[in-house]
Enzyme design. Structure first.
Site, PDB file in Angstrom:
ATOM      1  N   GLY A 189       0.614  -1.400   0.539  1.00  0.00           N
ATOM      2  CA  GLY A 189       0.592   0.357  -0.287  1.00  0.00           C
ATOM      3  C   GLY A 189       1.142   0.819  -0.398  1.00  0.00           C
ATOM      4  O   GLY A 189       1.800   1.119   0.283  1.00  0.00           O
ATOM      5  N   GLY A 227       4.723  -7.778   3.988  1.00  0.00           N
ATOM      6  CA  GLY A 227       5.143  -8.846   2.225  1.00  0.00           C
ATOM      7  C   GLY A 227       5.745  -8.174   1.308  1.00  0.00           C
ATOM      8  O   GLY A 227       6.566  -9.180   1.166  1.00  0.00           O
ATOM      9  N   ASP A 239       1.732   1.549   9.383  1.00  0.00           N
ATOM     10  CA  ASP A 239       0.433   0.834  10.395  1.00  0.00           C
ATOM     11  C   ASP A 239       2.257   0.735  11.583  1.00  0.00           C
ATOM     12  O   ASP A 239       1.535   0.467  12.959  1.00  0.00           O
ATOM     13  CB  ASP A 239       0.297  -0.554  10.169  1.00  0.00           C
ATOM     14  CG  ASP A 239      -0.750   0.018   9.405  1.00  0.00           C
ATOM     15  OD1 ASP A 239      -0.980   0.538   9.136  1.00  0.00           O
ATOM     16  OD2 ASP A 239      -1.371  -1.767   9.128  1.00  0.00           O
TER      17      ASP A 239
HETATM   18  O1  F6P Z   1      -0.665  -0.239   4.844  1.00  0.00           O
HETATM   19  C1  F6P Z   1      -1.121  -0.423   5.740  1.00  0.00           C
HETATM   20  C2  F6P Z   1      -2.313  -0.790   5.731  1.00  0.00           C
HETATM   21  O2  F6P Z   1      -2.422   1.333   5.963  1.00  0.00           O
HETATM   22  C3  F6P Z   1      -3.703  -1.307   6.683  1.00  0.00           C
HETATM   23  O3  F6P Z   1      -3.610  -0.467   7.624  1.00  0.00           O
HETATM   24  C4  F6P Z   1      -4.480  -1.542   5.500  1.00  0.00           C
HETATM   25  O4  F6P Z   1      -5.166  -2.486   6.658  1.00  0.00           O
HETATM   26  C5  F6P Z   1      -4.128  -1.199   4.858  1.00  0.00           C
HETATM   27  O5  F6P Z   1      -3.092  -1.121   4.086  1.00  0.00           O
HETATM   28  C6  F6P Z   1      -5.076  -1.497   3.073  1.00  0.00           C
HETATM   29  O6  F6P Z   1      -4.337  -0.842   1.957  1.00  0.00           O
HETATM   30  P1  F6P Z   1      -5.091  -1.270   0.730  1.00  0.00           P
HETATM   31  O7  F6P Z   1      -6.299  -0.653   0.525  1.00  0.00           O
HETATM   32  O8  F6P Z   1      -4.332  -0.968  -0.505  1.00  0.00           O
HETATM   33  O9  F6P Z   1      -4.769  -3.396   0.661  1.00  0.00           O
END
Ligand code: F6P
Length: 433
Positions: A82, A175, A204
């Site tokens: 993300g 990941g 996070d």
């Molecule tokens: O980057 C982590 C995060 O902010 C999590 O808290 C959240 O669940 C996730 O990204 C959501 O990201 P996406 O919608 O891109 O999967």
């Protein structure tokens, strides 16, 4: 909590560092300068007794002798997972350190994370240089694009071999780091001189063995005006409820830190601390009492909080292998409205879900500085011939952390520690026991 041994901190090296670093008049880090893992006397004494030395991280920074010949090097950079504030800052920091400090002739950007290493997607790498990246730090997002999920490891290493890349920088969270670890392992198996270095990205803050990832500070900053708006809305209506739902899959750092930074929050709910909704010690009755006394309330809830309230909900995964959370924000919104109706008291619900807004902005202030320092440490580590590691920050120093250690467990808030205790103090919320 993992039981640690000195070997857990060992960084893989591709070979002897024989080239003289081109960095002039620099303060080089001596090879034996490490950063202690423990800060307190009791664990330090135990480590000494058990291992004859302290558990410690390699300290990051430039070395006098390096493994890779900069003139014959080619670096590749990718961003995965993300978005997070500071991705472009890190790309820019890597490119300028590689090309302007070490004189590396070629740096390429891999498009859309690990997909760009799989020829099946037809995503050609892009050339990067200091001019191209000159002002990218002023924009949020990533100029390279990102994606979730891994690709076939063999295919990705084949591509890196074909591209003649000897340094790969993977900017991402848990990941992405797992993917980088698999690439590094496969490259070592093939005896390739490929340094794989991670730079820890996530709002996070859930990567272990480092105190803070980049992007967290900006995300907290971005929640600030939203909390203020929620407070204004809540105070502007009789029995106003300002309910804010923020990201935080398994760790509640964003919610907790944001509640401390803008301390008008009355209830902060995080994944690490279960809460009851019903009954005399539950959230709903507590809210009722709070509204009767003050006629307004601000609630901050992290995405991963209260998941036990969703009985029998189907388990869904995202492309990175994370369990997708049920929407606790909307659930609370509906339950609070229904409770008001049932108990016959006014509830003026104002629901805020800033969602992607807090992570797609550009990095601010010291977070931007942090991004640059992370990227410089990453380049120094790559030049030294380190691999299968991620740059960390521990106490006051940047460090080298084996990826296997960093991804061995998720970092979470320990409710007995100062951070959560401060949240309890400042919000005044009960413990819902
Ligand atoms: O980057 C982590 C995060 O902010 C999590 O808290 C959240 O669940 C996730 O990204 C959501 O990201 P996406 O919608 O891109 O999967």
């Amino acid at each position: 909590m993992k039981i640690l041994k000195p070997d857990d901190f060992t960084i893989a090296r591709l070979g002897k560092a024989e080239f003289i670093s081109p960095l002039k008049d620099n303060v080089f880090i001596p090879e034996n300068q490490n950063v202690c893992y423990s800060f307190h006397s009791e664990p330090l004494q135990k480590e000494l007794q058990e291992f004859g030395k302290f558990l410690s991280f390699e300290k990051a920074g430039p070395r006098e002798r390096i493994f890779h010949d900069p003139a014959k090097s080619k670096a590749a950079i990718l961003t995965a997972g993300g978005l997070c504030p500071g991705l472009n800052d890190v790309i820019k920091g890597l490119v300028s350190t590689l090309m302007e400090i070490y004189d590396v002739p070629e740096v390429i950007g891999i498009k859309y994370g690990y997909r760009g290493l799989n020829p099946a997607f037809g995503l050609e790498p892009v050339r990067l240089d200091p001019e191209i990246v000159d002002d990218i730090h002023n924009s949020g997002g990533t100029i390279l694009g990102s994606s979730r999920g891994n690709q076939d490891i063999g295919i990705m290493v084949d591509t890196l071999q074909k591209l003649c890349v000897n340094m790969l920088f993977c900017i991402g969270g848990d990941g992405t780091l797992k993917g980088a670890h698999a690439i590094a392992q496969e490259a070592m198996k093939r005896k390739l001189n490929l340094s794989v270095i991670g730079i820890p990205k996530t709002i996070d803050n859930d990567i272990s063995y480092m105190h803070r990832t980049f992007g967290v500070e900006t995300a907290i900053y971005a929640t600030h005006p939203i909390i203020t708006c929620a407070h204004n809305e809540a105070k502007g209506a009789y029995n106003g409820v300002g309910l804010i739902h923020v990201m935080g899959r398994d760790s509640g750092f964003i919610a907790a830190l944001a509640s401390l930074a803008n301390s008008v929050v009355n209830y902060c709910l995080i994944p690490e601390v279960p809460f009851k909704l019903d009954g005399p010690n539950g959230l709903l009755e507590s809210l009722h009492r709070r509204l009767a006394a003050k006629q307004h309330v601000v609630i901050m809830v992290a995405e991963g909080a209260g998941q036990d309230l969703f009985k029998n909900a189907p388990v869904q995964m995202d492309a990175s292998g994370n369990v997708k959370k049920n929407n606790i924000g909307e659930y609370l919104r509906d339950r609070i409205i229904a409770y008001g109706k049932e108990k016959k008291f006014d509830v003026s619900m104002k629901y805020f879900d800033p969602s992607y807004v807090i992570r797609s902005v550009d990095a601010r202030g010291t977070d931007a500085v942090y991004c640059l320092l992370f990227s410089q440490s990453a380049v120094h580590a790559a030049m030294l011939g380190c691999t299968d590691m991620v740059v960390g920050y521990w106490g006051t120093d940047f460090t080298h952390v084996p990826i296997a250690l960093a991804v061995s467990e998720r970092k979470k808030i320990d409710p007995s520690m100062t951070l959560w205790q401060s949240v309890l103090q400042i919000t005044g919320q009960p413990e819902f026991k």
